[in-house]
Design a protein around this motif. Sequence first.
Motif, short mmCIF file in Angstrom:
data_model
loop_
_atom_site.label_atom_id
_atom_site.label_comp_id
_atom_site.label_asym_id
_atom_site.label_seq_id
_atom_site.Cartn_x
_atom_site.Cartn_y
_atom_site.Cartn_z
N ILE A 77 11.49 11.08 -2.61
CA ILE A 77 10.27 11.33 -1.83
C ILE A 77 10.48 11.07 -0.34
O ILE A 77 9.61 11.40 0.47
CB ILE A 77 9.10 10.47 -2.35
N TYR A 78 11.62 10.50 0.03
CA TYR A 78 11.87 10.23 1.45
C TYR A 78 13.37 10.13 1.68
O TYR A 78 14.07 9.45 0.94
CB TYR A 78 11.19 8.93 1.88
N VAL A 79 13.87 10.82 2.72
CA VAL A 79 15.27 10.75 3.12
C VAL A 79 15.30 10.77 4.64
O VAL A 79 14.60 11.57 5.27
CB VAL A 79 16.08 11.96 2.58
N PRO A 82 5.95 4.70 6.94
CA PRO A 82 4.80 5.20 6.18
C PRO A 82 5.24 6.29 5.20
O PRO A 82 6.02 7.17 5.55
CB PRO A 82 3.87 5.76 7.26
N LEU A 83 4.77 6.19 3.99
CA LEU A 83 5.08 7.17 2.95
C LEU A 83 3.79 7.82 2.49
O LEU A 83 2.70 7.29 2.71
CB LEU A 83 5.79 6.49 1.78
N GLU A 121 0.85 -1.19 0.00
CA GLU A 121 0.00 0.00 0.00
C GLU A 121 0.89 1.24 0.00
O GLU A 121 1.60 1.47 -0.96
CB GLU A 121 -0.99 -0.04 1.16
N ASN A 122 0.90 2.04 1.07
CA ASN A 122 1.72 3.25 1.11
C ASN A 122 2.82 3.15 2.17
O ASN A 122 3.27 4.15 2.70
CB ASN A 122 0.85 4.48 1.38
N ASP A 123 3.25 1.93 2.47
CA ASP A 123 4.28 1.70 3.49
C ASP A 123 5.46 0.94 2.90
O ASP A 123 5.28 0.03 2.08
CB ASP A 123 3.72 0.88 4.66
N ILE A 177 18.74 6.34 4.36
CA ILE A 177 17.76 5.79 3.42
C ILE A 177 17.26 6.90 2.50
O ILE A 177 17.05 8.03 2.94
CB ILE A 177 16.57 5.11 4.15
N GLN A 178 17.11 6.54 1.24
CA GLN A 178 16.56 7.45 0.24
C GLN A 178 15.59 6.65 -0.63
O GLN A 178 15.95 5.58 -1.12
CB GLN A 178 17.67 8.04 -0.62
N VAL A 179 14.37 7.15 -0.78
CA VAL A 179 13.37 6.51 -1.63
C VAL A 179 13.11 7.43 -2.82
O VAL A 179 12.83 8.62 -2.65
CB VAL A 179 12.06 6.23 -0.86
#
Length: 113
Positions: free
Chosen positions: A71-73, A87-88, A45-47, A61-63
């Motif tokens: 979108i995530y660091v 959770p993203l 899902e969004n995780d 971590i880098q997404v």
Amino acid sequence: MKKSIAILLITISFLLAPFIKANADKANWDCEDDRSISMFLSIEENDLHICSDKQWDNISIQVIDPNGRTIYVDIITIPAENELIIPLSYLSEGNYQVVLTKNNQPVIWYLTK
């Protein structure tokens, strides 16, 4: 001739073995068990789910989304034998890239949602 070359190579490898282990020890490998890990990443899902058999501290971590945007660091600790769930925001369908870095050594996973 082939036998002598084979014997020579085996002898050289036995002579070099202590030096190879010494180099691994200098590279901060504590013991042979620490040289391999099992790690599993998935997007549900969004995780982002991360599982590891060993604990890892101070992991960068880098997404990256399918459009190439980060979108995530963060800096995280991955617990041993427990699932870490990050959770993203809403994630659209597509291929994501997750980069985990420890001691300037990145490992990259490609995940699909």
